[in-house]
Write a protein that holds these residues in place. Sequence first.
Motif, PDB file in Angstrom:
ATOM      1  N   SER A  52       0.848  -1.195   0.000  1.00 39.43           N
ATOM      2  CA  SER A  52       0.000   0.000   0.000  1.00 39.43           C
ATOM      3  C   SER A  52       0.878   1.238   0.000  1.00 39.43           C
ATOM      4  CB  SER A  52      -0.910   0.010   1.233  1.00 39.43           C
ATOM      5  OG  SER A  52      -1.756  -1.109   1.220  1.00 39.43           O
ATOM      6  N   ARG A  53       0.375   2.281  -0.669  1.00 40.33           N
ATOM      7  CA  ARG A  53       1.154   3.509  -0.791  1.00 40.33           C
ATOM      8  C   ARG A  53       0.225   4.681  -1.070  1.00 40.33           C
ATOM      9  NH1 ARG A  53       4.810   5.298  -5.659  1.00 40.33           N
ATOM     10  NH2 ARG A  53       5.649   7.168  -4.719  1.00 40.33           N
ATOM     11  N   ILE A  54       0.498   5.818  -0.447  1.00 39.35           N
ATOM     12  CA  ILE A  54      -0.240   7.050  -0.729  1.00 39.35           C
ATOM     13  C   ILE A  54       0.482   7.770  -1.864  1.00 39.35           C
ATOM     14  CG2 ILE A  54      -0.922   9.322   0.146  1.00 39.35           C
ATOM     15  CD1 ILE A  54      -1.178   8.040   2.916  1.00 39.35           C
ATOM     16  N   MET A  55      -0.265   8.189  -2.865  1.00 39.15           N
ATOM     17  CA  MET A  55       0.309   8.916  -3.995  1.00 39.15           C
ATOM     18  C   MET A  55       0.503  10.386  -3.604  1.00 39.15           C
ATOM     19  SD  MET A  55       0.716   6.743  -6.488  1.00 39.15           S
ATOM     20  CE  MET A  55       1.253   5.593  -5.235  1.00 39.15           C
ATOM     21  N   GLY A  82      -1.640  16.133 -14.165  1.00 44.54           N
ATOM     22  CA  GLY A  82      -2.099  16.209 -12.792  1.00 44.54           C
ATOM     23  C   GLY A  82      -2.560  14.882 -12.214  1.00 44.54           C
ATOM     24  N   THR A  83      -2.373  13.804 -12.955  1.00 46.82           N
ATOM     25  CA  THR A  83      -2.692  12.472 -12.442  1.00 46.82           C
ATOM     26  C   THR A  83      -1.380  11.706 -12.252  1.00 46.82           C
ATOM     27  OG1 THR A  83      -3.002  11.615 -14.681  1.00 46.82           O
ATOM     28  CG2 THR A  83      -4.980  12.388 -13.501  1.00 46.82           C
ATOM     29  N   VAL A  84      -1.453  10.597 -11.543  1.00 41.55           N
ATOM     30  CA  VAL A  84      -0.244   9.828 -11.273  1.00 41.55           C
ATOM     31  C   VAL A  84       0.292   9.230 -12.572  1.00 41.55           C
ATOM     32  CG1 VAL A  84       0.683   7.817 -10.054  1.00 41.55           C
ATOM     33  CG2 VAL A  84      -0.837   9.415  -8.870  1.00 41.55           C
ATOM     34  N   VAL A 100      -3.327  12.474  -6.762  1.00 40.25           N
ATOM     35  CA  VAL A 100      -2.561  12.759  -5.552  1.00 40.25           C
ATOM     36  C   VAL A 100      -3.473  12.578  -4.341  1.00 40.25           C
ATOM     37  CG1 VAL A 100      -1.422  14.589  -4.230  1.00 40.25           C
ATOM     38  CG2 VAL A 100      -0.965  14.331  -6.670  1.00 40.25           C
ATOM     39  N   GLY A 101      -2.983  11.907  -3.334  1.00 36.58           N
ATOM     40  CA  GLY A 101      -3.752  11.662  -2.112  1.00 36.58           C
ATOM     41  C   GLY A 101      -4.434  10.310  -2.079  1.00 36.58           C
ATOM     42  N   ASP A 102      -4.576   9.675  -3.235  1.00 38.09           N
ATOM     43  CA  ASP A 102      -5.204   8.354  -3.256  1.00 38.09           C
ATOM     44  C   ASP A 102      -4.311   7.356  -2.535  1.00 38.09           C
ATOM     45  OD1 ASP A 102      -7.275   9.367  -4.770  1.00 38.09           O
ATOM     46  OD2 ASP A 102      -6.692   8.371  -6.634  1.00 38.09           O
ATOM     47  N   LEU A 103      -4.943   6.472  -1.772  1.00 38.11           N
ATOM     48  CA  LEU A 103      -4.239   5.376  -1.121  1.00 38.11           C
ATOM     49  C   LEU A 103      -4.403   4.153  -2.013  1.00 38.11           C
ATOM     50  CD1 LEU A 103      -2.785   3.977   1.225  1.00 38.11           C
ATOM     51  CD2 LEU A 103      -5.016   3.715   2.341  1.00 38.11           C
ATOM     52  N   GLY A 150      -0.205 -12.379 -11.127  1.00 36.55           N
ATOM     53  CA  GLY A 150      -1.296 -11.460 -11.418  1.00 36.55           C
ATOM     54  C   GLY A 150      -1.334 -10.363 -10.368  1.00 36.55           C
ATOM     55  N   VAL A 151      -1.615  -9.131 -10.814  1.00 33.44           N
ATOM     56  CA  VAL A 151      -1.657  -7.981  -9.908  1.00 33.44           C
ATOM     57  C   VAL A 151      -2.945  -7.204 -10.149  1.00 33.44           C
ATOM     58  CG1 VAL A 151      -0.536  -5.813  -9.224  1.00 33.44           C
ATOM     59  CG2 VAL A 151       0.863  -7.787  -9.900  1.00 33.44           C
ATOM     60  N   ARG A 152      -3.566  -6.803  -9.056  1.00 31.15           N
ATOM     61  CA  ARG A 152      -4.749  -5.938  -9.095  1.00 31.15           C
ATOM     62  C   ARG A 152      -4.461  -4.749  -8.200  1.00 31.15           C
ATOM     63  NH1 ARG A 152      -8.859  -6.054  -5.452  1.00 31.15           N
ATOM     64  NH2 ARG A 152      -8.124  -8.085  -4.761  1.00 31.15           N
ATOM     65  N   VAL A 153      -4.639  -3.531  -8.735  1.00 35.54           N
ATOM     66  CA  VAL A 153      -4.394  -2.307  -7.970  1.00 35.54           C
ATOM     67  C   VAL A 153      -5.727  -1.596  -7.767  1.00 35.54           C
ATOM     68  CG1 VAL A 153      -3.123  -0.139  -7.821  1.00 35.54           C
ATOM     69  CG2 VAL A 153      -2.112  -2.097  -9.036  1.00 35.54           C
ATOM     70  N   VAL A 154      -6.031  -1.289  -6.509  1.00 40.39           N
ATOM     71  CA  VAL A 154      -7.249  -0.558  -6.183  1.00 40.39           C
ATOM     72  C   VAL A 154      -6.879   0.732  -5.460  1.00 40.39           C
ATOM     73  CG1 VAL A 154      -8.697  -2.629  -6.077  1.00 40.39           C
ATOM     74  CG2 VAL A 154      -7.620  -1.768  -3.994  1.00 40.39           C
ATOM     75  N   ALA A 155      -7.761   1.719  -5.568  1.00 42.10           N
ATOM     76  CA  ALA A 155      -7.518   3.025  -4.941  1.00 42.10           C
ATOM     77  C   ALA A 155      -8.643   3.378  -3.989  1.00 42.10           C
ATOM     78  CB  ALA A 155      -7.402   4.103  -6.012  1.00 42.10           C
ATOM     79  N   GLU A 156      -8.248   3.895  -2.846  1.00 38.27           N
ATOM     80  CA  GLU A 156      -9.181   4.553  -1.930  1.00 38.27           C
ATOM     81  C   GLU A 156      -8.993   6.039  -2.188  1.00 38.27           C
ATOM     82  OE1 GLU A 156      -9.123   3.398   2.230  1.00 38.27           O
ATOM     83  OE2 GLU A 156      -8.142   1.518   1.665  1.00 38.27           O
TER      84      GLU A 156
END
Length: 161
Positions: free
Chosen positions: A22-25, A34-36, A77-80, A98-104
């Motif tokens: 997990s990582r905060i952008m 302006g996006t990651v 920015v700010g998404d976890l 296999g990798v799945r990336v989700v954002a809070e």
Amino acid sequence: MTEHPSTAPAGKPTSYSRVTLSRIMTAVDVNLYGTVHGGVLMKFVDDVAGAAAARHSGGTAVTAAIDEIVFSEPVRVGDLLHAHAQVNWTGHSSMEVGVRVVAERWDSAEDEPIRVATAYLVFVSVDVGGAPRPVRPVLPETTEDERRFREAEIRRAHRLA
């Protein structure tokens, strides 16, 4: 008749290889829009996949290929972010992860996380000298794991064709 011990490593269940990072952008991760930046996400995907491959193989595993990476939603920015990885398939010395990336979303933390990327990577288990070494078989545990295993075999056949 005397049986000789097998030199093949014992198999491990799919759950053994599962890893989540997990990582905060932050502002240093953004592109000109302006996006990651996609490259930041690709490194994050490679990091979590590498951890799953190393865990499963019991040692060093190196990235051999990225079969597919799909960015389905922009990351801000700010998404976890949470990157979930597992070994889907194993060969003699190679593995598909296999990798799945989700954002809070930082501004709607009570909402369910949204899928922002998926990827399939191929790793090779290597010894200290960098030569391929046998990898233990992955043992699918659920019908979902079995489906992933079968689909990984199809992707492998396409890679080799």
